[in-house]
Design a protein around this motif. Structure first.
Motif, PDB file in Angstrom:
ATOM      1  N   GLY A   1     120.792  15.607 -38.718  1.00 29.06           N
ATOM      2  CA  GLY A   1     121.337  14.435 -39.372  1.00 29.06           C
ATOM      3  C   GLY A   1     122.754  14.672 -39.855  1.00 29.06           C
ATOM      4  O   GLY A   1     123.308  15.754 -39.654  1.00 29.06           O
ATOM      5  N   PRO A   2     123.347  13.649 -40.449  1.00 25.42           N
ATOM      6  CA  PRO A   2     122.738  12.362 -40.789  1.00 25.42           C
ATOM      7  C   PRO A   2     122.666  11.419 -39.596  1.00 25.42           C
ATOM      8  O   PRO A   2     122.947  11.820 -38.462  1.00 25.42           O
ATOM      9  CB  PRO A   2     123.695  11.818 -41.864  1.00 25.42           C
ATOM     10  CG  PRO A   2     125.027  12.395 -41.470  1.00 25.42           C
ATOM     11  CD  PRO A   2     124.720  13.774 -40.947  1.00 25.42           C
ATOM     12  N   GLU A   3     122.289  10.189 -39.833  1.00 26.43           N
ATOM     13  CA  GLU A   3     122.187   9.189 -38.778  1.00 26.43           C
ATOM     14  C   GLU A   3     123.508   9.068 -38.027  1.00 26.43           C
ATOM     15  O   GLU A   3     124.580   9.059 -38.620  1.00 26.43           O
ATOM     16  CB  GLU A   3     121.816   7.832 -39.398  1.00 26.43           C
ATOM     17  CG  GLU A   3     121.568   6.737 -38.384  1.00 26.43           C
ATOM     18  CD  GLU A   3     121.083   5.459 -39.035  1.00 26.43           C
ATOM     19  OE1 GLU A   3     121.106   4.407 -38.362  1.00 26.43           O
ATOM     20  OE2 GLU A   3     120.674   5.520 -40.212  1.00 26.43           O
ATOM     21  N   GLY A   4     123.414   8.993 -36.703  1.00 29.59           N
ATOM     22  CA  GLY A   4     124.610   8.837 -35.887  1.00 29.59           C
ATOM     23  C   GLY A   4     125.021  10.077 -35.118  1.00 29.59           C
ATOM     24  O   GLY A   4     125.970  10.027 -34.337  1.00 29.59           O
ATOM     25  N   THR A   5     124.331  11.196 -35.308  1.00 31.93           N
ATOM     26  CA  THR A   5     124.639  12.393 -34.523  1.00 31.93           C
ATOM     27  C   THR A   5     124.225  12.183 -33.068  1.00 31.93           C
ATOM     28  O   THR A   5     123.430  11.296 -32.743  1.00 31.93           O
ATOM     29  CB  THR A   5     123.898  13.619 -35.074  1.00 31.93           C
ATOM     30  OG1 THR A   5     122.485  13.399 -34.933  1.00 31.93           O
ATOM     31  CG2 THR A   5     124.236  13.877 -36.528  1.00 31.93           C
ATOM     32  N   TYR A   6     124.740  13.042 -32.190  1.00 29.17           N
ATOM     33  CA  TYR A   6     124.297  12.990 -30.795  1.00 29.17           C
ATOM     34  C   TYR A   6     122.819  13.361 -30.694  1.00 29.17           C
ATOM     35  O   TYR A   6     122.094  12.843 -29.844  1.00 29.17           O
ATOM     36  CB  TYR A   6     125.154  13.917 -29.934  1.00 29.17           C
ATOM     37  CG  TYR A   6     126.545  13.374 -29.703  1.00 29.17           C
ATOM     38  CD1 TYR A   6     126.789  12.427 -28.725  1.00 29.17           C
ATOM     39  CD2 TYR A   6     127.621  13.808 -30.481  1.00 29.17           C
ATOM     40  CE1 TYR A   6     128.064  11.912 -28.513  1.00 29.17           C
ATOM     41  CE2 TYR A   6     128.895  13.295 -30.289  1.00 29.17           C
ATOM     42  CZ  TYR A   6     129.119  12.347 -29.297  1.00 29.17           C
ATOM     43  OH  TYR A   6     130.369  11.837 -29.108  1.00 29.17           O
ATOM     44  N   SER A   7     122.372  14.253 -31.556  1.00 25.41           N
ATOM     45  CA  SER A   7     120.949  14.591 -31.590  1.00 25.41           C
ATOM     46  C   SER A   7     120.118  13.365 -31.962  1.00 25.41           C
ATOM     47  O   SER A   7     119.038  13.142 -31.400  1.00 25.41           O
ATOM     48  CB  SER A   7     120.697  15.722 -32.593  1.00 25.41           C
ATOM     49  OG  SER A   7     121.312  16.920 -32.184  1.00 25.41           O
ATOM     50  N   HIS A   8     120.610  12.572 -32.902  1.00 29.50           N
ATOM     51  CA  HIS A   8     119.923  11.342 -33.283  1.00 29.50           C
ATOM     52  C   HIS A   8     119.843  10.387 -32.097  1.00 29.50           C
ATOM     53  O   HIS A   8     118.792   9.767 -31.844  1.00 29.50           O
ATOM     54  CB  HIS A   8     120.655  10.685 -34.453  1.00 29.50           C
ATOM     55  CG  HIS A   8     120.035   9.401 -34.914  1.00 29.50           C
ATOM     56  ND1 HIS A   8     120.780   8.357 -35.431  1.00 29.50           N
ATOM     57  CD2 HIS A   8     118.745   8.976 -34.914  1.00 29.50           C
ATOM     58  CE1 HIS A   8     119.973   7.362 -35.753  1.00 29.50           C
ATOM     59  NE2 HIS A   8     118.733   7.706 -35.438  1.00 29.50           N
ATOM     60  N   ARG A   9     120.910  10.278 -31.324  1.00 27.79           N
ATOM     61  CA  ARG A   9     120.902   9.398 -30.150  1.00 27.79           C
ATOM     62  C   ARG A   9     119.884   9.882 -29.123  1.00 27.79           C
ATOM     63  O   ARG A   9     119.197   9.070 -28.486  1.00 27.79           O
ATOM     64  CB  ARG A   9     122.303   9.328 -29.545  1.00 27.79           C
ATOM     65  CG  ARG A   9     123.367   8.771 -30.487  1.00 27.79           C
ATOM     66  CD  ARG A   9     124.750   8.825 -29.870  1.00 27.79           C
ATOM     67  NE  ARG A   9     124.868   7.847 -28.795  1.00 27.79           N
ATOM     68  CZ  ARG A   9     125.173   6.575 -28.968  1.00 27.79           C
ATOM     69  NH1 ARG A   9     125.378   6.095 -30.195  1.00 27.79           N
ATOM     70  NH2 ARG A   9     125.278   5.750 -27.951  1.00 27.79           N
ATOM     71  N   ALA A  10     119.784  11.198 -28.959  1.00 24.04           N
ATOM     72  CA  ALA A  10     118.795  11.734 -28.028  1.00 24.04           C
ATOM     73  C   ALA A  10     117.381  11.513 -28.550  1.00 24.04           C
ATOM     74  O   ALA A  10     116.453  11.223 -27.783  1.00 24.04           O
ATOM     75  CB  ALA A  10     119.045  13.225 -27.799  1.00 24.04           C
ATOM     76  N   ALA A  11     117.197  11.630 -29.867  1.00 20.58           N
ATOM     77  CA  ALA A  11     115.866  11.472 -30.459  1.00 20.58           C
ATOM     78  C   ALA A  11     115.331  10.061 -30.303  1.00 20.58           C
ATOM     79  O   ALA A  11     114.115   9.851 -30.214  1.00 20.58           O
ATOM     80  CB  ALA A  11     115.904  11.860 -31.938  1.00 20.58           C
ATOM     81  N   THR A  12     116.214   9.071 -30.267  1.00 19.09           N
ATOM     82  CA  THR A  12     115.751   7.698 -30.104  1.00 19.09           C
ATOM     83  C   THR A  12     115.055   7.496 -28.762  1.00 19.09           C
ATOM     84  O   THR A  12     114.243   6.577 -28.620  1.00 19.09           O
ATOM     85  CB  THR A  12     116.915   6.695 -30.219  1.00 19.09           C
ATOM     86  OG1 THR A  12     117.912   6.994 -29.227  1.00 19.09           O
ATOM     87  CG2 THR A  12     117.561   6.771 -31.598  1.00 19.09           C
ATOM     88  N   ALA A  13     115.344   8.359 -27.785  1.00 19.56           N
ATOM     89  CA  ALA A  13     114.717   8.245 -26.470  1.00 19.56           C
ATOM     90  C   ALA A  13     113.244   8.619 -26.500  1.00 19.56           C
ATOM     91  O   ALA A  13     112.477   8.201 -25.632  1.00 19.56           O
ATOM     92  CB  ALA A  13     115.457   9.124 -25.455  1.00 19.56           C
TER      93      ALA A  13
END
Length: 270
Positions: free
Chosen positions: A7-19
């Motif tokens: 985190g926080p919201e908006g990381t590239y990891s967050h974008r991958a996690a939404t998948a």
């Protein structure tokens, strides 16, 4: 299903996690080790961590955490990385972002902002948040992170247009699968002698199993002692893979071989 990522919201990891979250809850941690620990303890169903970038190579904290904790790799997510420079205005003194993002934009930063101070922070999103709070700071992150007080000053500032990052989706160890097009192993031979690495790789070459990544990391036990991370293009269910791992376990009889699991690759564009 709950997922946890950087985190926080908006990381590239967050974008991958939404998948993988399918609209379900996504929680955040400030380090890869904390994410892997949360999955190993059963606090979350899935964890998403960066494992390798096409420019900067492997994420060493991820490798070390996978060697330390007993978890399963159940999916591989590959996503393109689009870096943008974000700030409240064109005048700033410091550029803050994750260390890998700063490295991936090295040529642009050296050319356009040679006098700026580069500050490595926990994530790209954290750097953007610092820029949102402080006009003397700019952040590097995905262009969608603009707005709410900051603007996108430049897009696609990464050194290579082909910039992409692999992420692993982790699950508790009992969910480990033998089916999939790729598999990941962690090998600790607990030995060091001439030809050791060649011997570790020969069981795969002898059975025509392609190695897509081989990486060594210090074991932490003693100087010159290493743990090996191996990705192969074969499933753990295949007879040739089982035979190769049996040979590997004989070679590592003083150490161990961990099967992180088999999985398929998903490409996420955005």
């Amino acid at each position: 299903m709950t997922a946890v990522t950087l985190g926080p919201e908006g990381t590239y990891s967050h974008r991958a996690a939404t998948a993988i979250a399918n609209g379900d809850e996504i929680d955040f941690r400030q380090s890869v080790t904390a994410i892997v620990d949360a999955v190993a303890r059963g606090e979350h169903d899935r964890g998403v961590i960066p494992i390798e970038n096409s420019i900067e190579g492997s994420v060493t904290e991820s490798l070390d955490a996978l060697a330390e904790y007993d978890v399963a790799v159940v999916r591989e997510i590959v996503t393109p990385i689009r870096h943008a420079l974000l700030a409240q205005g064109p005048e700033f003194e410091t550029i803050a972002s994750h260390s890998q993002a700063l490295a991936q934009c090295r040529s642009y930063l050296d050319r356009e902002y040679p006098d700026a101070t580069l500050e490595a922070v926990a994530s790209t999103a954290q750097g953007v948040e610092f820029a949102r709070e402080d006009p003397s700071v700019a952040g590097i992150g995905h262009p969608d992170n603009g707005g709410n007080g900051i603007e996108v000053l430049a897009e696609d500032i990464q050194d290579q247009d082909s910039n992409a990052t692999r992420f692993f989706a982790l699950a508790p160890a009992e969910e480990r699968s033998k089916g999939g097009g790729k598999s990941t192993l962690v090998v600790y031979p607990n030995a060091n002698y001439p030809g050791l690495l060649l011997e570790l790789l020969e069981p795969f070459a002898d059975r025509d199993i392609n190695l897509t990544r081989v990486e060594s990391r210090p074991s932490g036990q003693r100087l010159g002692d290493y743990v090996f991370h191996i990705d192969i293009e074969a499933g753990l269910y295949e007879a040739r893979t089982k035979e190769a791992i049996e040979d590997l376990e004989e070679l590592a009889e003083k150490g161990w071989v961990r099967r992180l699991g088999s999985y398929d690759t998903e490409h996420v564009v955005g």
